[in-house]
Design an enzyme around this catalytic site. Sequence first.
Site, short mmCIF file in Angstrom:
data_model
loop_
_atom_site.label_atom_id
_atom_site.label_comp_id
_atom_site.label_asym_id
_atom_site.label_seq_id
_atom_site.Cartn_x
_atom_site.Cartn_y
_atom_site.Cartn_z
N ASP A 1 33.86 54.63 21.89
CA ASP A 1 32.63 54.65 22.67
C ASP A 1 32.27 53.31 23.32
O ASP A 1 32.43 52.25 22.71
CB ASP A 1 31.50 55.05 21.71
CG ASP A 1 30.15 55.19 22.40
OD1 ASP A 1 29.99 56.16 23.16
OD2 ASP A 1 29.27 54.35 22.17
N GLU B 1 36.43 55.12 26.12
CA GLU B 1 35.34 55.52 27.01
C GLU B 1 34.72 54.31 27.65
O GLU B 1 34.36 53.34 26.97
CB GLU B 1 34.25 56.26 26.23
CG GLU B 1 33.24 56.92 27.14
CD GLU B 1 31.80 56.41 27.04
OE1 GLU B 1 30.91 57.07 27.57
OE2 GLU B 1 31.58 55.34 26.44
O1 TEU Z 1 27.90 56.09 26.65
C1 TEU Z 1 28.25 54.84 27.17
C2 TEU Z 1 27.79 54.62 28.54
O2 TEU Z 1 28.49 54.00 29.32
C3 TEU Z 1 26.37 54.98 28.90
O3 TEU Z 1 25.90 53.99 29.75
C4 TEU Z 1 26.28 56.24 29.62
O4 TEU Z 1 26.75 56.01 30.90
C5 TEU Z 1 24.84 56.67 29.67
O5 TEU Z 1 24.62 57.42 28.52
C6 TEU Z 1 24.52 57.49 30.85
O6 TEU Z 1 23.18 57.86 30.85
C7 TEU Z 1 28.21 56.26 25.31
C8 TEU Z 1 27.85 57.66 24.83
O7 TEU Z 1 28.65 58.60 25.49
C9 TEU Z 1 26.38 57.88 25.00
O8 TEU Z 1 26.00 59.18 24.63
C10 TEU Z 1 25.66 56.86 24.14
O9 TEU Z 1 24.28 56.96 24.37
C11 TEU Z 1 26.11 55.44 24.46
O10 TEU Z 1 27.53 55.32 24.50
C12 TEU Z 1 25.64 54.50 23.38
O11 TEU Z 1 26.39 54.73 22.21
#
Ligand code: TEU
Length: 558
Positions: free
Chosen positions: A207, A282
């Site tokens: 993540d 990610e």
């Molecule tokens: O998201 C990472 C991320 O890049 C976030 O900025 C995402 O683009 C944002 O949620 C968009 O609104 C990950 C997870 O997928 C997300 O659900 C989490 O909230 C975040 O990390 C923090 O762990």
Amino acid sequence: LRNMDWWEHCSLYQIYPRSFKDSDGDGIGDLEGIMQELEHFVDAGVDAIWMSPIFKSPMVDFGYDISNFYEIHEEYGTMEQFDQLLKRAHELGIKLLLDFVPNHASNESEYFIESEARNPIYEDFFIWDDGIPDPENPNSRPLPPSNWVSQFGGSAWEWSEKRGQYYLHQFAVEQADFNFRNPAVKQEMFEIMKFWLDKGVDGFRVDALPYLIEADPADHGGKYPDDPLSGLAQFESHQLGYTIPLYTKDLIELYDVVYEWREFIDEYNKEHGGDTRVIFSEGYANITMTMLYYGNEEGKIGAHFPFNFDFITDVSSKSNARDFVYTILKWLTYMPYGAVANWQFGNHDNNRMPTRFRHDMVDGLNSLNMMLPGTSVTYQGEEIGMRDGYVSWEDTVDVEACNRGDEDTYHLYSRDPARTPYHWNDGPNAGFSTNSSTWLPIAQDYQEINLAKQKADARSHYKVYQALTALRKEKTLSHGEYDIRALSDSLFYLVRYLSTHDTFVLLFNVGTAPDTVVLDRVPYLRRPATVYISSIHSSRNIGTVINQDQLVLAPGEA
Ligand code: TEU
């Protein structure tokens, strides 16, 4: 033909556990629910699953704020249930990947509590700083160390009364950023990965990697440097977009951490044998920074692949056929030689695919996802064309929406509409839960769009999806070459071909009016051709023989 490893051409499916299936009637999805529905993946033709976080958490960011990386969140079940789930998935031939969240931990984690208390073991686990003395009120609380902003709004620095210092959080206040310049933090991350690998998981989705490392004050005269102001600074203060994240995102040092993880997992694979365990990274970043997750020019190797978000960030209902082709070729062009591509149209952070595009494009988009070279990724519900659910301001629970929005603007930020529970059938709560209230409301269209109905209907998104996962077993799709081209503003083709094997052609009208394809313009398309799969509203049935010179495709038809 070369032997392909499972992850190079699998159909990967994302489960959002909170919304998949509730087995104990508390209105929240759980591991036992997933266990009960594992057959769904066999039926759908899915090879591997990754689950959003299932670890102990106060649920401020629904599991992305982990308070214990070694325990299962109590609402989701027990460790015994997890072990069973993993065992059963493996018996069914399904790989199971966990969500690994290395960037931050919950402020309720032992790491944070001990760090705040200056326990020497954990003292430097997070990014702590005194802040800047306020020149106007020298005796009051200092000002934040820099102008850095949180992804969820407001300053990225939070004052700790207890420690008398600021800590960094690039997401919610309750998600403190780990200090990756501390070797003990890196060591702890290996321990966490090893713990779950020893249980037998097949790998991790990792993540929020772009945020892993921030500028070091040692390189900036002992002070955290301010991010430059963007053009939006004149309109919005202390909101996302106010600054350009020069010192907080995409720092080159972060890739070395990813390369170390890959070495670790390769080593683990070598030592333990069996099927390959993988890491899929990610991160939303530009194409150059994204490709560095695969590896660098010096021969360092990183993730098995970084998730490809280009269909989420670069195309929408406003895109034409040329935009699609450009987006696809962008990834395939920049990808390092010999690397594995991947494709996806949605996840739990973005509006659902049929809503972001058009409802009539579901089958075409799933076809594109499955017919492109590499791994296909499905977000829970895409196989039945689930659309965004409506969530009122009163029902909104997403921390990003609550922090950044108000009654009038929350919908611009809210991730809740993509997270409403899965539609199993047209019964109460769409078959998701027996509880009269669920953690997010069920989308209103569940009687029209649900799995049971689509299994019963002669033609449905689900049946198209099943045909596609089956089609992927063809050598042409796993090993074949590709050719992609726009024939007009609304129509493009994707051809997959492989020596003497069958050739498969996707013709997709992404426009809003009918369009005509002159079939001679599609290379490798031999006639007579046979319709193998077609979108549910297409007038062409499966098995139709195409022998004419041209075809008219309806809007959205594929
Ligand atoms: O998201 C990472 C991320 O890049 C976030 O900025 C995402 O683009 C944002 O949620 C968009 O609104 C990950 C997870 O997928 C997300 O659900 C989490 O909230 C975040 O990390 C923090 O762990």
